[in-house]
Motif scaffolding. Structure first.
Motif, short mmCIF file in Angstrom:
data_model
loop_
_atom_site.label_atom_id
_atom_site.label_comp_id
_atom_site.label_asym_id
_atom_site.label_seq_id
_atom_site.Cartn_x
_atom_site.Cartn_y
_atom_site.Cartn_z
N HIS A 197 -4.65 -5.09 -2.46
CA HIS A 197 -4.09 -3.76 -2.20
C HIS A 197 -3.82 -3.03 -3.51
O HIS A 197 -3.46 -3.64 -4.50
CB HIS A 197 -2.79 -3.89 -1.41
N TYR A 198 -3.94 -1.71 -3.47
CA TYR A 198 -3.92 -0.96 -4.73
C TYR A 198 -2.61 -1.09 -5.49
O TYR A 198 -2.55 -1.01 -6.68
CB TYR A 198 -4.29 0.50 -4.50
N ASN A 199 -1.49 -1.28 -4.76
CA ASN A 199 -0.23 -1.35 -5.48
C ASN A 199 0.53 -2.65 -5.22
O ASN A 199 1.75 -2.67 -5.24
CB ASN A 199 0.64 -0.14 -5.13
N THR B 166 7.11 11.10 3.60
CA THR B 166 6.63 10.04 2.71
C THR B 166 7.44 8.76 2.96
O THR B 166 8.56 8.80 3.48
CB THR B 166 6.79 10.45 1.24
N ASP B 167 6.88 7.62 2.57
CA ASP B 167 7.57 6.33 2.73
C ASP B 167 8.94 6.36 2.07
O ASP B 167 9.92 5.84 2.59
CB ASP B 167 6.74 5.20 2.11
N ARG B 168 8.99 7.01 0.89
CA ARG B 168 10.25 7.05 0.16
C ARG B 168 11.31 7.82 0.94
O ARG B 168 12.44 7.37 1.08
CB ARG B 168 10.02 7.70 -1.22
N CYS C 158 5.48 2.99 -6.00
CA CYS C 158 6.58 2.20 -6.54
C CYS C 158 7.96 2.74 -6.16
O CYS C 158 8.89 1.97 -5.95
CB CYS C 158 6.48 2.13 -8.05
N GLU C 159 8.11 4.06 -6.09
CA GLU C 159 9.41 4.64 -5.78
C GLU C 159 9.85 4.21 -4.38
O GLU C 159 11.04 3.92 -4.16
CB GLU C 159 9.36 6.17 -5.88
N ALA C 160 8.91 4.16 -3.44
CA ALA C 160 9.24 3.71 -2.08
C ALA C 160 9.59 2.23 -2.08
O ALA C 160 10.51 1.79 -1.39
CB ALA C 160 8.07 3.99 -1.15
N GLN C 161 8.85 1.46 -2.88
CA GLN C 161 9.14 0.03 -2.97
C GLN C 161 10.56 -0.22 -3.47
O GLN C 161 11.27 -1.09 -2.98
CB GLN C 161 8.13 -0.65 -3.90
N SER C 162 10.95 0.59 -4.44
CA SER C 162 12.29 0.46 -5.00
C SER C 162 13.36 0.73 -3.93
O SER C 162 14.39 0.06 -3.87
CB SER C 162 12.42 1.44 -6.16
N SER D 279 0.82 -1.20 0.00
CA SER D 279 0.00 0.00 0.00
C SER D 279 0.85 1.26 0.00
O SER D 279 0.58 2.20 0.71
CB SER D 279 -0.94 0.00 1.21
N THR D 280 1.90 1.24 -0.80
CA THR D 280 2.68 2.45 -0.99
C THR D 280 3.10 2.52 -2.45
O THR D 280 2.83 1.61 -3.23
CB THR D 280 3.88 2.51 -0.03
#
Lengths: 283, 442
Positions: free
Chosen positions: B299-301, B424-426, B102-106, B99-100
């Motif tokens: 989840h959305y992402n 932000t998460d990122r 893509c940039e944060a996931q990276s 739920s965050t």
């Protein structure tokens, strides 16, 4: 005959990855050299000497016998990709024992965790206790699993044993599993596996099997609807030339596979049931 | 001139479920930085926008647990302690990321690689089996727009979109009018396969009430019967053979069919093998007509998490970096299995709440070790965390990219600022990476 004895000194906090322990890697090395070989625990490197006491004398991989004592249920990947020699494990062993081995022999006097003998290419793996899930199975995403060799499990094997087995009568490759009893999805996606179960099997044995032989001397909790009964037999010929006698009901299948139910008899215009895999269940 | 109080943001993307509706209108009180009205969204999406407003449920400052109670600390102190825990741990688990953006996931991937830890996302407890099956047998799929314009047969197998993806039916699969489906609902035949008489089943044309956990046998039987094999059985999974024959006729005679499947398939017994055979069924139906299959991602992402992890490491989830390179093996490196065997010594949970979803035994082991939670809300996980790093809502309080359930990337919009000291998460992960690298001497 060269023989090396390893004894686990202390239990690791995290799984210990011991893919270096195989006759190929230990052949021709002194005890001091063996003690310095690398193992991995969590994200750190360690050595065999840190966790094992080492004794004995090494020699040619072909004749080398490695005896490992202790509760090895947290030690993974023993005998990975071994090609020759022998490993005897006295105690329970962790995941991936003997995965991708192509020759030699491993004997586990105890239970084995998941992925025992995964994608075996040859050789022999014997487990006197129970084995976990995915015995002799293909790793995730591989279309060719166990290609040759024999796995013998005295006790129970878990779910999805011998998935994507890849045998060939022409090339004389016979991936074979003998076991006491088995979980669900035994021999899924099989292409020429031989499986002999002494006891009972959970649901969906031989799902999506293209060819191969599954012999069940006990009961199946739920037979797949796509298997068709052919009749009763008293003797079964296995791919590797062995014969099994007893009263069995013969089924053909899995008819859900496109390759199998495509074959239509030109004379009767009916789907031929004589070409695909076989499932034998004790009558 | 009158000062403008309310600002309306148009074409907002809803960061809740995998449908990722992109037609929302959100009214924001600029002065007080509050969401005051959300139009076009479903109830769940609307609630998510309102939950971003400051409330007792929202974290606004970094917190650290001290003798059982949380005390407020500065960002520098919180990041320092968190980085210390991670850098010292030998087998940290990084979980969540669904739920965050893509940039944060990276950044999560980068942190996991730096730490030599384990990286996992929530697919591990929802659509992970889908990924396993896709790796085994491939997948014939398409985007939702194609289904909207072309599909005349929709099958919901083990999914209940009325409750889980409320606007999916209206936007893509049921009531919507498409280019070739001009009459909307009347041009479509809806089949629901579910053991329960769900609300989706109640508005369907045909409800196949399969026995629980016997979906595999039913699909297996359909696949065989599709080619005219006469089966021995008279009844499969509680469905009489005659009814299955009718179903097969419908499947073969449609112009463009699609199977949407949910957790009813992925998380019932047989897990990935259900999907395996569903994909094979879809593939084989293409001998007669056009047929496709799409998972109903939650989840959305989560699709984005799988995609980002895959382009960074080669694998979608359950990734182990402990030997310096990524390795993949669900069951060995997936969060629940790791926790059940108690094989971790610290965890960083980003935008997820495993405490509410994991088995109790594994949650117990999760709480045994230091736990860092990057989370905007009070959740069972964050309440039991040692460090809470307050995050801004991706898609509401910061921009980013998200992937819809059909792998279409959509840019999320920012409608308002985050309250308090939220980052932000990122940004949080970037700070952690810098600090961890400093501590590891890199």
């Amino acid at each position: 005959m060269p023989e090396i004895k390893l004894k686990l000194k202390k239990q690791p906090d995290f799984p210990l990855e011991a893919d270096v322990i195989s006759p190929d890697n230990l052949a021709g090395k002194s005890t001091a050299e063996i003690k310095n070989l690398e193992l991995y625990v969590a994200n750190e490197k360690t050595t065999i000497g840190e966790f094992f006491s080492v004794s004995g004398k090494s020699g040619d991989a072909k004749e080398l016998k490695i005896i490992i004592d202790g509760n090895l249920s947290k030690v993974k990947r023993i005998g990975e990709k071994m090609t020759d020699g022998e490993i005897i494990i006295n105690g329970n062993v962790g995941m991936h024992v003997g995965n991708q081995m192509s020759g030699g022999k491993i004997l586990v006097n105890g239970n084995a965790d998941d992925w025992a003998g995964a994608m075996l290419k040859g050789g022999e793996l014997e487990i006197t206790g129970d084995a976990g899930n995915y015995v002799g199975a293909a790793y995730r995403g591989f279309w060719k699993g166990m290609g040759n060799g024999v796995i013998r499990v005295k006790g129970k094997v878990g779910h999805e044993a011998l998935t994507w087995a890849d045998g060939s009568v022409v090339a004389k490759r016979f991936p074979t599993l003998y076991c006491g009893s088995a979980g669900s999805f035994l021999g899924m996606h099989g292409h020429g596996a031989t499986i002999v179960v002494e006891g009972d099997v959970d649901r969906c044995a031989g799902a999506d099997q293209v060819k191969g032989t599954i012999v069940i001397k006990g009961k199946v909790s739920r037979l797949l609807p796509s298997y068709k009964k052919i009749g009763e037999v008293k003797e079964i010929d296995l791919f590797n030339g062995e014969k099994i006698t007893g009263k069995f009901i013969e089924y053909s299948g899995d008819h859900s596979v496109k390759k199998n139910h495509n074959v239509i008899d030109k004379k009767t215009n009916k789907v031929k049931i004589s070409v695909n895999g076989r499932l034998y269940i004790a009558a | 001139m009158v000062e403008k109080k309310i600002n309306t943001v148009y074409d907002v993307v809803c960061p809740f479920c995998g449908t990722l509706c992109d037609d929302l209108e959100v009214d924001v009180n600029i002065k007080e930085n509050l969401v005051v009205e959300v139009r076009n969204a479903c109830q769940i999406g609307t609630k998510k926008f309102f939950s971003s407003n400051p409330s007792p449920h929202r974290y606004e400052k970094p917190l650290i647990k001290d003798n059982g109670t949380f005390k407020e600390v500065s960002w520098d102190e919180a990041i320092d302690i968190a980085a210390d825990i991670l850098a010292k741990s030998k087998r940290p688990l990084l979980y969540g990321f669904a739920s965050t953006e893509c940039e944060a996931q990276s950044k999560g991937v980068e942190l996991a690689e730096t730490l030599g830890g384990i990286l996992d996302n929530t697919a591990s407890v929802c659509h992970g089996p889908t990924l396993l099956a896709e790796q085994d047998v491939g997948v014939p799929t398409s985007t939702l727009g194609e289904y909207k314009n072309r599909a005349d047969l929709i099958i919901f197998w083990g999914s209940n979109p009325v409750h889980a993806h409320p606007r999916h039916l209206g936007r893509y699969s049921q009531f919507v009018r498409g280019y070739f489906r001009k009459d909307g609902r009347n041009d479509r035949f809806i089949i629901v396969v579910d053991p329960r008489n769900t609300h989706t089943a109640q508005i369907a044309d045909l409800h196949i009430q399969v026995n629980p956990n016997e979906d595999y046998e039913l699909m297996n039987g359909i696949r065989a019967m599709l080619r005219g094999v006469e089966l021995d059985a008279k009844m499969i999974s509680g469905i009489p053979i005659e009814k299955i024959k009718e179903l097969i006729k419908i499947l073969k005679e449609c112009k463009y069919g699609v199977i949407f499947f949910g957790m009813g398939l992925t998380q019932s017994l047989a897990h990935h093998r259900n999907i395996d055979t569903a994909i094979c069924l879809t593939r084989e139906l293409n001998d007669y007509t056009k047929f496709l299959i799409t998972p109903m991602r939650g989840h959305y992402n989560i699709t984005g998490a799988n995609t980002v992890f895959t382009w960074n490491t080669g694998y979608g989830y359950s990734i182990d970096f402990s030997r310096g390179y990524p390795r993949y093996n669900p069951g060995e490196f997936s969060s629940v299995d790791l926790l059940m065997r108690d094989e971790i010594d610290a965890s960083l949970i980003v935008a997820s709440d495993p405490a509410s979803n994991f088995p109790a035994a594994s949650v117990k082991n999760l709480f045994k070790h230091p736990l860092i939670s990057v989370e905007p809300h009070h959740t069972p996980t964050s309440e039991n965390a040692d460090i809470i790093l307050p995050a801004a809502f991706a898609g509401i309080e910061c921009e980013g990219t998200a992937y819809r359930m059909d792998h279409v990337p959509i840019r999320l919009r920012k409608v308002k600022d985050a309250p308090g000291e939220c980052l932000t998460d990122r940004e949080i992960l970037e700070k952690l990476i810098l600090k961890v690298k400093e501590k590891l001497g890199e």
